[in-house]
Write an enzyme that holds these catalytic residues in place. Structure first.
Site, short mmCIF file in Angstrom:
data_model
loop_
_atom_site.label_atom_id
_atom_site.label_comp_id
_atom_site.label_asym_id
_atom_site.label_seq_id
_atom_site.Cartn_x
_atom_site.Cartn_y
_atom_site.Cartn_z
N GLY A 82 -11.02 18.00 2.44
CA GLY A 82 -10.34 18.75 1.39
C GLY A 82 -9.31 19.74 1.88
O GLY A 82 -9.17 20.82 1.31
N SER A 83 -8.55 19.40 2.94
CA SER A 83 -7.56 20.35 3.46
C SER A 83 -6.47 20.64 2.43
O SER A 83 -6.02 21.79 2.29
CB SER A 83 -6.94 19.82 4.76
OG SER A 83 -6.32 18.56 4.56
N ASN A 84 -6.02 19.63 1.70
CA ASN A 84 -5.04 19.86 0.64
C ASN A 84 -5.64 20.67 -0.50
O ASN A 84 -4.98 21.54 -1.08
CB ASN A 84 -4.51 18.53 0.12
CG ASN A 84 -3.38 17.98 0.97
OD1 ASN A 84 -2.30 18.56 1.04
ND2 ASN A 84 -3.62 16.86 1.63
N LEU A 160 -10.61 8.82 -2.58
CA LEU A 160 -10.41 7.44 -2.15
C LEU A 160 -10.75 6.39 -3.20
O LEU A 160 -10.56 5.20 -2.95
CB LEU A 160 -11.22 7.19 -0.87
CG LEU A 160 -10.91 8.12 0.30
CD1 LEU A 160 -11.73 7.74 1.52
CD2 LEU A 160 -9.41 8.11 0.63
N LYS A 161 -11.24 6.81 -4.35
CA LYS A 161 -11.56 5.86 -5.40
C LYS A 161 -10.36 5.67 -6.33
O LYS A 161 -9.56 6.59 -6.53
CB LYS A 161 -12.76 6.35 -6.22
CG LYS A 161 -14.06 6.48 -5.45
CD LYS A 161 -14.64 5.12 -5.12
CE LYS A 161 -16.01 5.24 -4.49
NZ LYS A 161 -16.61 3.93 -4.16
N LEU A 162 -10.25 4.48 -6.91
CA LEU A 162 -9.20 4.23 -7.89
C LEU A 162 -9.55 4.97 -9.18
O LEU A 162 -10.68 4.90 -9.67
CB LEU A 162 -9.09 2.73 -8.17
CG LEU A 162 -7.95 2.29 -9.11
CD1 LEU A 162 -6.60 2.61 -8.49
CD2 LEU A 162 -8.06 0.80 -9.41
N ASN A 177 -0.94 12.98 -7.03
CA ASN A 177 -1.61 12.58 -5.79
C ASN A 177 -0.67 12.85 -4.63
O ASN A 177 0.55 12.86 -4.78
CB ASN A 177 -1.96 11.09 -5.83
CG ASN A 177 -2.69 10.63 -4.57
OD1 ASN A 177 -3.59 11.31 -4.09
ND2 ASN A 177 -2.30 9.49 -4.04
N HIS A 179 0.15 11.36 -0.73
CA HIS A 179 -0.09 10.25 0.18
C HIS A 179 0.61 10.56 1.50
O HIS A 179 1.74 11.06 1.50
CB HIS A 179 0.45 8.94 -0.42
CG HIS A 179 0.15 7.74 0.42
ND1 HIS A 179 -1.09 7.14 0.44
CD2 HIS A 179 0.92 7.02 1.28
CE1 HIS A 179 -1.06 6.11 1.27
NE2 HIS A 179 0.15 6.01 1.79
#
Length: 282
Positions: A82-84, A160-162, A177, A179
């Protein structure tokens, strides 16, 4: 290990005698704020931090929000350290972001991001429910909790889940999000974390960097909001490249979102209006 589903309870109604009300009106103006107080529902035996105290503090910080813009309520989704998420939370506490993290959603209740949330009194929602995580909630239960918490925006930060279609439809143009590559390159299912940086280096690409985009029903295909270019050096390792793909661009994008500075072009491309000059875009 613990997990909690955040929900809201009944508001508190207060009253005072008419004489006291009159004295208050003569002496000073007093404002009352009434809002639901969240409860933490324990799924295991360890106690949760008091979520009510956290939200009360968030409401107090909201008094100092951007002039003319209501302070936004944020739910952050994580699967790892959870760095972001931490960067966004710190920016919100420091006043850089006109919002407050009111919920942390994770598919891994023991991850670092969830532990950071608990340590700061942020309610944790485990999603989705599975055989390995039976304390998780369904999509309908998740939506209900987010609505009860009056969440304005959803921020994916290493989740990581859709995202379910129902969630995308319930929060149109309201899910961001980040990326770790310059999309549309090195995106899609299976491209996450160090796998992205390794693929970038292996390809021989000379540049990489983070991409902030709105979320649709697929992996990494939503409209791009912001990018930052980072050089790929000749002797880079995935870890070294990852260290240069920093969090600032996400904080900047979230700040623009919370200040209503996102403008949608006629062709559907989102732009961030400059904070200092409304005629410029970043």
């Amino acid at each position: 290990m613990e997990a909690a589903v955040a929900s809201t309870g009944a508001g508190l109604r207060c009253s005072m005698p008419k004489q006291q009300q009159e004295r208050q009106r003569r002496s000073a103006r007093v404002g009352f704020v009434s809002q639901p107080q969240p409860r933490a529902v324990r799924c295991m035996r360890l106690p949760l931090p008091d979520a009510r105290a956290y939200v009360a503090g968030a409401a107090k910080r909201g008094e100092a929000g951007s002039v003319g813009v209501e302070r936004k309520r944020l739910a952050v989704f994580v699967s790892g350290g959870g760095s972001n998420f931490r960067a966004i939370h710190e920016a919100a506490l420091g006043g850089e972001v006109n919002g407050d993290v009111v919920a942390l959603v994770t598919d891994k209740p023991g991850c670092g991001g969830a532990e950071h949330a608990r340590g700061n009194g942020i309610p944790v929602i485990v999603f989705p429910k599975s055989k390995s995580v039976p304390e998780g909630v369904s999509t309908d239960e998740l939506l209900k909790s987010l609505r009860e918490l009056r969440v304005d925006f959803i921020l994916l930060a290493g989740y990581l889940k859709l995202i379910p279609v129902e969630l995308v439809q319930a929060y149109p143009k309201s899910i961001l999000n980040i990326h770790p590559s310059l999309l549309p390159a090195f995106g899609g299912k299976g491209y996450y974390g160090m796998k992205v940086h390794k693929a970038v280096i292996t390809s021989g690409a000379r540049y990489s960097g983070p991409t902030v985009h709105f979320v649709d029903e697929h992996f990494d295909t939503g409209r791009i909001l912001a990018q930052r270019v980072v050089p790929v050096l000749a002797n880079d390792t995935p870890e070294q490249l990852a260290a240069r793909v920093l969090h600032e661009v996400y904080v900047e994008a979230v700040a623009a979102l919370c200040e209503d500075r996102i403008v949608w072009r006629e062709d559907g491309v989102p732009l961030m209006r400059s904070q200092t000059n409304t005629e410029e875009y970043t």
